[in-house]
Design a protein around this motif. Structure first.
Motif, PDB file in Angstrom:
ATOM      1  N   GLU A  29       4.689  -9.055  14.594  1.00  0.00           N
ATOM      2  CA  GLU A  29       3.820  -7.916  14.298  1.00  0.00           C
ATOM      3  C   GLU A  29       3.999  -7.451  12.853  1.00  0.00           C
ATOM      4  N   LEU A  33       1.108  -7.728   9.819  1.00  0.00           N
ATOM      5  CA  LEU A  33       0.690  -6.571   9.006  1.00  0.00           C
ATOM      6  C   LEU A  33       0.955  -6.813   7.525  1.00  0.00           C
ATOM      7  N   ARG A  37      -1.766  -6.884   4.475  1.00  0.00           N
ATOM      8  CA  ARG A  37      -1.614  -6.027   3.289  1.00  0.00           C
ATOM      9  C   ARG A  37      -1.598  -6.859   2.021  1.00  0.00           C
ATOM     10  N   GLU A  90      -8.425   0.316   1.891  1.00  0.00           N
ATOM     11  CA  GLU A  90      -7.873  -0.683   2.815  1.00  0.00           C
ATOM     12  C   GLU A  90      -6.404  -0.956   2.492  1.00  0.00           C
ATOM     13  N   ALA A  93      -4.253   1.962   3.637  1.00  0.00           N
ATOM     14  CA  ALA A  93      -4.130   1.975   5.096  1.00  0.00           C
ATOM     15  C   ALA A  93      -3.190   0.871   5.575  1.00  0.00           C
ATOM     16  N   ALA A  94      -3.314  -0.317   4.953  1.00  0.00           N
ATOM     17  CA  ALA A  94      -2.458  -1.440   5.349  1.00  0.00           C
ATOM     18  C   ALA A  94      -0.997  -1.158   4.993  1.00  0.00           C
ATOM     19  N   ALA A  96       0.387   1.845   4.666  1.00  0.00           N
ATOM     20  CA  ALA A  96       0.866   2.914   5.547  1.00  0.00           C
ATOM     21  C   ALA A  96       1.218   2.371   6.929  1.00  0.00           C
ATOM     22  N   ALA A  97       0.392   1.468   7.448  1.00  0.00           N
ATOM     23  CA  ALA A  97       0.656   0.890   8.771  1.00  0.00           C
ATOM     24  C   ALA A  97       1.953   0.079   8.760  1.00  0.00           C
ATOM     25  N   LEU A  98       2.165  -0.692   7.697  1.00  0.00           N
ATOM     26  CA  LEU A  98       3.387  -1.486   7.590  1.00  0.00           C
ATOM     27  C   LEU A  98       4.601  -0.578   7.429  1.00  0.00           C
ATOM     28  N   ASP A 100       4.952   2.509   8.393  1.00  0.00           N
ATOM     29  CA  ASP A 100       5.211   3.222   9.653  1.00  0.00           C
ATOM     30  C   ASP A 100       5.970   2.333  10.637  1.00  0.00           C
ATOM     31  N   LEU A 101       5.586   1.070  10.693  1.00  0.00           N
ATOM     32  CA  LEU A 101       6.258   0.148  11.612  1.00  0.00           C
ATOM     33  C   LEU A 101       7.690  -0.111  11.162  1.00  0.00           C
TER      34      LEU A 101
END
Length: 427
Positions: A29, A33, A37, A90, A93-94, A96-98, A100-101
């Motif tokens: 996962e 991500l 990114r 984009e 967002a990419a 931030a998602a990485l 956060d994980l």
């Protein structure tokens, strides 16, 4: 936070480490991500590069009076400028998602850490001292404290609810004496610099040491952007956040005697009587900031400093290597020191010393640079209790109980108690 480059190169090792901690696999996962990114970043860089090149070509075309080409290039640049904000969004967002994980991924245990699901897999390393040899019945600390008139749980509950204690007289002085004794020892004998830090910290400080975002329920929030510290590890470690330290100044060793505040979420029904598990407690903390090569030796040194407190108090204890399933989120390896409590007829944790590698440093962006080198490296951080004052008080009271119900003051504390050698019933 773990190094994304290391995760890319060692996905199996990450998932193995997560499995040892009882967590689900995350490598695939995370890498997915990260690839998304990086793809967006690459497209954005290509777009920026083409925009810059086209802008130069416009000037050349204008110089050659090639109006048609210049207008065509201007249209291209305009199209790129129109498309870039979407791609930049984009990318944000990419990222931030990485982030956060990654923020929720625990540290990777060292190879010599015992593998197991919980405290049952912890391994005893050594013991020191002997259990009390007296023949009279043992009592728990709250029985002793209430009988001597020095612990008041009912009035504490009236003031603040459960998991608080009012100490009075000799017991209040004993708490103060223990704290002063510990901070004096660590600063004069073990080379720690005494610090008096804030007890309120911002979100980013708790993120840096790993309490946020995953463990917010364990904390007390004081205001919109301030939290009560759960341990002085938070402000002490964050003293170097965002800094580049000269390598020759390492190690840095800090110690603080502070109150700590924990919600004790998830501990309903556990240790509800007495002082073992409180919302507010006094603790002497040790923090070390080292280079990458010294941190494991520093863990042994820090643990020995915490043990020295119990040795001077004459308290029997054992040292346990925590298993992968019992370690804290930020730790790579942890030793717990467990003191003997006759009243409970068991050992209880009184100190926990952990090495975190560069895990916290990456979250705090804390680095160091060797002389005449341009490249920086992340520092390594360690933290340990030296020790929990309330639990030391419990241990002293239970281990130094006399047959008549009084408590002998350990020799090391007599100067801090104004010469008092025995705690007797308050008049």
């Amino acid at each position: 936070m773990l190094d994304i480059k290391w995760i890319r190169e060692n996905p199996e090792a990450l998932d193995k480490a997560l499995a040892a901690r009882g967590a689900r696999p995350l490598a695939a996962e995370i890498i997915d991500l990260d690839e998304k990114r990086r793809s967006v970043v690459q497209r954005l860089q290509e777009m920026q590069s083409r925009r810059n090149a086209a802008s130069k070509e416009i000037g050349i075309a204008m110089g050659k009076k090639d109006t048609e080409l210049a207008e065509k290039l201007k249209a291209e640049v305009s199209e790129i400028k129109t498309a870039m904000p979407t791609l930049e969004a984009e990318e944000r967002a990419a990222t931030a998602a990485l982030d956060d994980l990654l923020a929720g991924v625990p540290n990777v245990p060292l190879d010599d850490v015992p593998v197991g699901a919980d405290e049952d897999a912890n391994v005893e390393i050594r013991q020191w001292g002997q259990k009390p040899g007296w023949n009279h019945p043992a009592k728990e600390h709250f029985e002793i404290g209430e009988a001597l008139g020095g612990m008041d749980f009912e009035r504490a509950a009236k003031l603040s609810g459960s998991r608080f204690t009012v100490l009075t007289g000799a017991f209040a002085r004993l708490e103060r004496a223990l704290g002063q004794f510990m901070i004096d020892m660590h600063t004069s004998e073990h080379g720690y610099l005494e610090v008096s830090p804030p007890l309120l910290v911002r979100d980013e400080a708790l993120f840096g040491t790993g309490q946020l975002p995953k463990f917010s329920e364990d904390l007390f929030k004081a205001s919109e952007d301030r939290w009560m510290i759960p341990t002085a590890e938070v402000p002490l470690t964050n003293l170097v956040a965002g800094e580049i330290l000269p390598a020759e100044e390492l190690p840095l060793r800090y110690s603080a005697l502070t109150y700590c505040f924990r919600s004790e979420a998830g501990s309903a029904g556990r240790d509800t009587r007495g002082m073992l598990r409180q919302h507010q407690f006094l603790k002497c903390e040790m923090v070390s900031i080292t280079d990458a090569d010294s941190s494991l030796d520093e863990l042994e040194r820090m643990t020995a400093a915490a043990e020295d407190v119990l040795k001077k108090l004459g308290l029997h204890y054992r040292v346990m290597a925590l298993s992968t399933g019992d370690m804290g989120f930020s730790a790579r390896k942890t030793y717990d020191i467990e003191v003997w409590l006759p009243g409970q007829d068991t050992y209880r944790e009184i100190s926990s010393c952990s090495v975190c590698g560069d895990f916290q440093a990456r979250r705090m962006n804390a680095r160091y640079r060797a002389k005449e080198e341009k490249q920086t490296r992340f520092v390594h951080t360690l933290n340990g209790s030296g020790v929990a004052v309330g639990r030391a008080l419990i241990a002293v009271v239970e281990n130094y109980l006399n047959e008549d119900g009084s408590v002998t003051v350990p020799e090391a504390l007599v100067p801090y108690m104004g010469g008092m050698t025995r705690i007797e019933k308050a008049k």
